[in-house]
Write an enzyme that holds these catalytic residues in place. Sequence first.
Site, PDB file in Angstrom:
ATOM      1  N   TYR A 134      22.577 -38.088  -3.012  1.00 30.05           N
ATOM      2  CA  TYR A 134      21.193 -38.294  -3.446  1.00 30.05           C
ATOM      3  C   TYR A 134      21.144 -39.567  -4.278  1.00 30.05           C
ATOM      4  O   TYR A 134      21.751 -39.637  -5.352  1.00 30.05           O
ATOM      5  CB  TYR A 134      20.767 -37.079  -4.267  1.00 30.05           C
ATOM      6  CG  TYR A 134      19.338 -37.071  -4.748  1.00 30.05           C
ATOM      7  CD1 TYR A 134      18.282 -37.215  -3.864  1.00 30.05           C
ATOM      8  CD2 TYR A 134      19.045 -36.879  -6.096  1.00 30.05           C
ATOM      9  CE1 TYR A 134      16.977 -37.177  -4.305  1.00 30.05           C
ATOM     10  CE2 TYR A 134      17.747 -36.834  -6.550  1.00 30.05           C
ATOM     11  CZ  TYR A 134      16.712 -36.984  -5.656  1.00 30.05           C
ATOM     12  OH  TYR A 134      15.415 -36.942  -6.110  1.00 30.05           O
ATOM     13  N   TYR A 145      15.594 -24.775  -4.305  1.00 32.14           N
ATOM     14  CA  TYR A 145      16.521 -25.398  -5.259  1.00 32.14           C
ATOM     15  C   TYR A 145      15.966 -25.378  -6.685  1.00 32.14           C
ATOM     16  O   TYR A 145      16.605 -24.921  -7.624  1.00 32.14           O
ATOM     17  CB  TYR A 145      16.818 -26.843  -4.830  1.00 32.14           C
ATOM     18  CG  TYR A 145      17.683 -27.596  -5.818  1.00 32.14           C
ATOM     19  CD1 TYR A 145      19.065 -27.544  -5.721  1.00 32.14           C
ATOM     20  CD2 TYR A 145      17.117 -28.337  -6.855  1.00 32.14           C
ATOM     21  CE1 TYR A 145      19.868 -28.209  -6.631  1.00 32.14           C
ATOM     22  CE2 TYR A 145      17.903 -28.993  -7.768  1.00 32.14           C
ATOM     23  CZ  TYR A 145      19.281 -28.931  -7.663  1.00 32.14           C
ATOM     24  OH  TYR A 145      20.070 -29.585  -8.582  1.00 32.14           O
ATOM     25  N   HIS A 146      14.767 -25.887  -6.839  1.00 35.14           N
ATOM     26  CA  HIS A 146      14.206 -26.030  -8.183  1.00 35.14           C
ATOM     27  C   HIS A 146      13.709 -24.706  -8.743  1.00 35.14           C
ATOM     28  O   HIS A 146      13.493 -24.585  -9.942  1.00 35.14           O
ATOM     29  CB  HIS A 146      13.083 -27.074  -8.165  1.00 35.14           C
ATOM     30  CG  HIS A 146      13.561 -28.421  -7.712  1.00 35.14           C
ATOM     31  ND1 HIS A 146      13.451 -28.826  -6.404  1.00 35.14           N
ATOM     32  CD2 HIS A 146      14.187 -29.415  -8.372  1.00 35.14           C
ATOM     33  CE1 HIS A 146      13.982 -30.042  -6.287  1.00 35.14           C
ATOM     34  NE2 HIS A 146      14.426 -30.410  -7.453  1.00 35.14           N
ATOM     35  N   LYS A 189       4.636 -33.546 -23.010  1.00 35.63           N
ATOM     36  CA  LYS A 189       5.408 -34.112 -21.904  1.00 35.63           C
ATOM     37  C   LYS A 189       4.784 -35.456 -21.530  1.00 35.63           C
ATOM     38  O   LYS A 189       3.915 -35.539 -20.667  1.00 35.63           O
ATOM     39  CB  LYS A 189       5.377 -33.175 -20.694  1.00 35.63           C
ATOM     40  CG  LYS A 189       6.175 -31.901 -20.826  1.00 35.63           C
ATOM     41  CD  LYS A 189       7.669 -32.131 -20.687  1.00 35.63           C
ATOM     42  CE  LYS A 189       8.034 -32.641 -19.322  1.00 35.63           C
ATOM     43  NZ  LYS A 189       9.494 -32.947 -19.234  1.00 35.63           N
ATOM     44  N   ASP A 233       7.421 -37.287 -15.942  1.00 37.08           N
ATOM     45  CA  ASP A 233       8.491 -36.305 -15.810  1.00 37.08           C
ATOM     46  C   ASP A 233       7.902 -34.898 -15.774  1.00 37.08           C
ATOM     47  O   ASP A 233       7.313 -34.433 -16.741  1.00 37.08           O
ATOM     48  CB  ASP A 233       9.457 -36.449 -16.993  1.00 37.08           C
ATOM     49  CG  ASP A 233      10.453 -35.301 -17.069  1.00 37.08           C
ATOM     50  OD1 ASP A 233      10.826 -34.777 -16.003  1.00 37.08           O
ATOM     51  OD2 ASP A 233      10.836 -34.942 -18.195  1.00 37.08           O
ATOM     52  N   HIS A 289       9.762 -32.078 -15.002  1.00 32.90           N
ATOM     53  CA  HIS A 289      10.746 -31.026 -15.263  1.00 32.90           C
ATOM     54  C   HIS A 289      10.418 -30.400 -16.617  1.00 32.90           C
ATOM     55  O   HIS A 289      10.837 -30.881 -17.667  1.00 32.90           O
ATOM     56  CB  HIS A 289      12.167 -31.599 -15.273  1.00 32.90           C
ATOM     57  CG  HIS A 289      12.697 -31.882 -13.906  1.00 32.90           C
ATOM     58  ND1 HIS A 289      12.520 -33.098 -13.295  1.00 32.90           N
ATOM     59  CD2 HIS A 289      13.386 -31.113 -13.028  1.00 32.90           C
ATOM     60  CE1 HIS A 289      13.096 -33.066 -12.099  1.00 32.90           C
ATOM     61  NE2 HIS A 289      13.616 -31.873 -11.904  1.00 32.90           N
TER      62      HIS A 289
END
Length: 668
Positions: free
Chosen positions: A18, A172-173, A543, A547, A549
Amino acid sequence: MPYPSSPERDRPWVMRTYAGHSSAAASNALYRRNLAKGQTGLSVAFDLPTQTGYDPDHELARGEVGKVGVPISHVGDARALFEGIPLERMNTSMTINATAMWLLALYEAVALEQGADLADLTGTTQNDIIKEYLSRGTYVFPPGPSLRLITDMIAHTVVHLPKWNPINICSYHLQEAGATPVQEVAYALSTAIAVLDAVRDSGQVPQERMGDVVARISFFVNAGMRFVEEMCKLRAFAQLWDEITRERYGVENPKHRRFRYGVQVNSLGLTEAQPENNVQRIVLEMLGVTLSRNARARAVQLPAWNEALGLPRPWDQQWALRMQQVLAFESDLLEYDDIFDGSTVVEAKVASIMEGARAEIARVQELGGAVSAIESGYMKGELVRSLAERRARVESGEDVIVGVNKYTETEPSPLTAGGGTEKAIFTVDASVEAAACERLAAWKAERDQTAVDATLTALADAAKNGTNLMEPTLACVRAGVTTGEWADVLRDVFGEYRAPTGVSAASASHPGAETADALTALRERVKLTGERLGGRLRMLVGKPGLDGHSNGAEQIAVRARDAGFEVVYQGIRLTPEQIVAAAVAEDVHVVGLSILSGAHALAVPSVIEGLRAQGLTDVPVIVGGIIPEDDAEMLKAAGVARVFTPKDYGLNEIMDEIVTVIDEVHSA
């Protein structure tokens, strides 16, 4: 007598790294080097402005350009990204979701310029917007229009790019956001059901071709440290996918129903403390998705050992690639049939995961499906709750993380010697952003603005009248439209969206006795400090930038609330000005900023300057994220009171330190 080998050796999985950073030209050079080292597919990382539909010169893109991936603003950038790489012979995975249609159109245009036959293009656009509302946060539009974009892409690829995977249902996340194996399987399959229902009901694909649609649906999963459980999870995934596609969609061809997935092992499970331990973590996690032949990944990409410190260097990525090559070519793994067939232990675990997943899928369907479960906040709340439970187990020591909450005594690591962590990672030069803006301005100056305006008008009309959006998007590509312009037109038609944060649904669940006692003491301290200052302590969790996440920010918000703070958390993607305005309006005692993308060098000082301009010199700023030591010192020099990184795993200790910061400010 030795175990009989398989009559046919299994072919190795596609090996990817990646990668992407700085600029299209720099990323192209990196891709060529990796391919020369034996990598067999590309996995393109895009920067956050590209993922969220902004050009490099947009206010929200400040500090984000080229940081976590490559910036792609128009077809000229796409040409540079793939220069000298024959796309007709390449298997390319693109981690792109909200703007997936745009990037696929760019890829298609460049492939045609190379003389490729679109029918031969192989690869994947991630394009799973559901999980973006739950975890990564790179969504742009509301769920309904986002599902329409996915549907239009699938209808287009079935006809024009029949070997392309138009969506990668991405669990995945979900695991990174807290999902248990049951939740990961259930929510990913619920997403797949929502997508397939939308395609079936759109009328764009005839029923007799639903098998072709199902055959091109792929999955992208996570593999954690419990590698036996992870392997069983994948066997459960495969069996449930076969069951759903056969029973719900009437797909008769077993090849169409085959569960096809790629994997990246758990990046957020890597540790900043004793980072050399990450090497064995990565290898063990890789085994979970390669040992079982009947549930083996068809594509694998591994993180580098130092991703908890910052961006990996080319050598670090090479090391991760060599791990795959050693397993595939030096071991005898690929010579045997499935070595777990007939195991009663494995069969029992698989059955347990399937039973739990079926029940959770049914619960989501009762709520109206995945989209409704997003809009109601149900799935997000469940993930935040699960992650809070996991964090509580780590804090109590019930879950051991070597080098973090146990066996912390260590010798200095030679991997980070000779200059600290700054020398052990790759850093993106600050000039990258300015250069990207200059290239963007030059591109706009040279194109036919009349053609640009006409194609953007046609795109808006198609968005309003329900026409498939791929053709007008391809026209925009050919006219030289930029990423931001394409996304802005659709923002105007579809609107933007702010997903539920899930914070209200979670608490510090099931803490151990020591953690519970610490939380009780912390609550008392928060209460007394608040009374001394004239009311309840108020904390703003912000935040800044792009981003998305938000797991860490959400867990801080949950624990702060449980500790007695009044918490203001408005979710992701805020400008420094918006954060400052919220701090003023809510009269907070402390501002906590969470950034994992590397944009802290610009975003954090902007917030501090804004607070000072408003006269809020008594409101300290704390910062958390993946922040190298040298950058932490820079932030402290700029006025940050405390910097927390992933090695600071004790949430009660972080909360106690935040109260100390507030006391220091008001005792000065």
